[in-house]
Design an enzyme around this catalytic site. Structure first.
Site, short mmCIF file in Angstrom:
data_model
loop_
_atom_site.label_atom_id
_atom_site.label_comp_id
_atom_site.label_asym_id
_atom_site.label_seq_id
_atom_site.Cartn_x
_atom_site.Cartn_y
_atom_site.Cartn_z
N GLU A 76 16.32 40.61 42.97
CA GLU A 76 16.72 39.34 42.35
C GLU A 76 17.31 39.58 40.96
O GLU A 76 16.68 40.24 40.13
CB GLU A 76 15.50 38.41 42.22
CG GLU A 76 14.97 37.94 43.56
CD GLU A 76 13.81 36.96 43.41
OE1 GLU A 76 13.51 36.52 42.28
OE2 GLU A 76 13.20 36.62 44.44
N ASP A 94 12.53 42.95 50.41
CA ASP A 94 12.50 42.58 48.99
C ASP A 94 11.73 43.60 48.17
O ASP A 94 10.61 43.98 48.53
CB ASP A 94 11.78 41.23 48.82
CG ASP A 94 12.73 40.05 48.81
OD1 ASP A 94 13.92 40.24 48.47
OD2 ASP A 94 12.30 38.94 49.14
N LYS A 122 16.46 44.33 48.76
CA LYS A 122 17.03 43.18 48.04
C LYS A 122 16.35 43.06 46.68
O LYS A 122 15.13 43.23 46.59
CB LYS A 122 16.86 41.88 48.84
CG LYS A 122 17.33 40.64 48.08
CD LYS A 122 17.53 39.43 48.99
CE LYS A 122 16.30 38.67 49.32
NZ LYS A 122 15.57 38.10 48.15
N ASP A 157 9.67 38.61 49.95
CA ASP A 157 8.40 38.54 49.20
C ASP A 157 7.79 37.13 49.31
O ASP A 157 6.71 36.88 48.79
CB ASP A 157 8.59 38.97 47.74
CG ASP A 157 9.61 38.14 46.99
OD1 ASP A 157 10.21 37.23 47.59
OD2 ASP A 157 9.82 38.40 45.79
N SER A 158 8.48 36.23 50.06
CA SER A 158 7.87 34.96 50.43
C SER A 158 6.64 35.20 51.30
O SER A 158 5.86 34.27 51.55
CB SER A 158 8.88 34.07 51.16
OG SER A 158 9.53 34.79 52.19
N GLU A 183 20.78 31.24 46.33
CA GLU A 183 19.69 30.30 46.62
C GLU A 183 19.78 29.05 45.76
O GLU A 183 19.85 29.12 44.52
CB GLU A 183 18.33 31.01 46.41
CG GLU A 183 17.16 30.07 46.70
CD GLU A 183 15.83 30.78 46.91
OE1 GLU A 183 15.78 32.02 46.93
OE2 GLU A 183 14.82 30.05 47.06
O1 KIV Z 1 11.57 36.06 50.00
C1 KIV Z 1 12.34 35.31 50.61
O2 KIV Z 1 11.98 34.68 51.61
C2 KIV Z 1 13.71 35.17 50.12
C3 KIV Z 1 14.60 34.18 50.82
C4 KIV Z 1 14.21 32.80 50.48
C5 KIV Z 1 16.03 34.44 50.55
O3 KIV Z 1 14.08 35.82 49.20
#
Ligand code: KIV
Length: 270
Positions: free
Chosen positions: A121, A89, A119, A50-51, A188
């Site tokens: 969190e 994510d 994934k 989600d980055s 992280e």
């Molecule tokens: O969204 C992302 O890029 C991440 C990584 C930093 C692990 O969750």
């Protein structure tokens, strides 16, 4: 090497890599063209993170990205990838506090993008959501330590779990994620010593970002490690290229050629 001739990476392969003490390589990716390059290079895991909210859309946090946008990015990546395991994510607001919604979100990602895993969190507070997603046969990667979707609670992106209380909670959460059936966990921005302890205490692979070298694998954001994004320079980031400057140089040359009538030449027209 044509990495795509090698067998597809699965969650079982990652487990074997941990047993053999072979480090796992993981990078983020959000689009088709970049995914082809990364997959052909032989990366083990691609994270459609989600980055994307930051590096693709220019948001300040990861919170605004939607499920539809994540599915768009994941589908683009999946059309390119032959070998790597692709993890996506679940974005903020699509799984916290409502396990049915979590399952629906995960199913949409798997059905509409064809990805391999999701994934989420968090630890104990999202246990029900993880349980429900796993019960549908969808592999889940955990994510502990600095969890960017909680930035408004943390108030800062500094290193997490430096104190005893938060470190103990993180160790318990990692154990819980292992016990309920997650296939791996991202750690992280936590102290290297703590990441090492967690890695030794659980049987599933740990993938670190700013978590030292004693984890089972490493992940970086592709735009950061290629030097496309120059605004972000945490201590843990190693830049493998300066694409920002290289791309600017190429664009400047193109502009110069257009302005000076040097492009297109005779051979570049019909
Ligand atoms: O969204 C992302 O890029 C991440 C990584 C930093 C692990 O969750």
């Amino acid at each position: 090497m044509n990495a795509s001739k090698f067998p597809k990476i699965t969650t079982h392969v990652l487990q074997e890599m941990k047993l053999k003490e072979e480090k796992i390589s993981m990078l983020t990716c959000y689009d088709y063209s970049m995914a082809r390059i990364i997959d052909e290079s032989g990366i083990d895991v691609i994270l459609v993170g989600d980055s994307a909210a930051n590096v693709m859309a220019g948001h300040k946090t990861t919170l605004p990205i939607t499920l539809n946008e994540m599915i768009y990015h994941a589908g683009s990546v999946m059309r390119a990838v032959e070998r790597a395991l692709v993890v996506v994510d679940l974005p903020f607001g699509t799984y916290q506090g409502n396990s049915r919604e979590a399952l629906n979100s995960a199913i949409r990602i798997m059905k509409e993008s064809n990805a391999n895993a999701v994934k989420l969190e968090g630890g104990r507070e999202i246990r029900e959501s993880i349980d429900r997603i796993l019960s549908a046969g969808i592999p889940v990667m955990g994510h502990l330590g600095l969890t960017p979707q909680s930035i408004n609670k943390f108030g800062t992106y500094v290193v997490r779990a430096r104190d005893q209380e938060e470190a103990s909670r993180l160790k318990e959460d990692a154990k819980l994620l292992e016990e309920i059936g997650c296939f791996a966990v991202v750690l992280e921005k936590i102290p290297a010593k703590l990441a090492e302890e967690v890695t030794q205490n659980i049987k599933i692979p740990t993938i670190g970002i700013g978590a030292g070298s004693a984890v089972d694998g490493q992940v970086l954001v592709i735009h950061d490690m290629l030097g496309i994004n120059q605004d972000f320079s945490p201590r843990f980031l190693r830049r493998y290229h300066n694409l920002h400057e290289e791309m600017k140089g190429a664009v400047k040359l193109y502009i110069k050629d257009v302005k000076s009538l040097n492009f297109p030449n005779e051979r570049e027209q019909y």
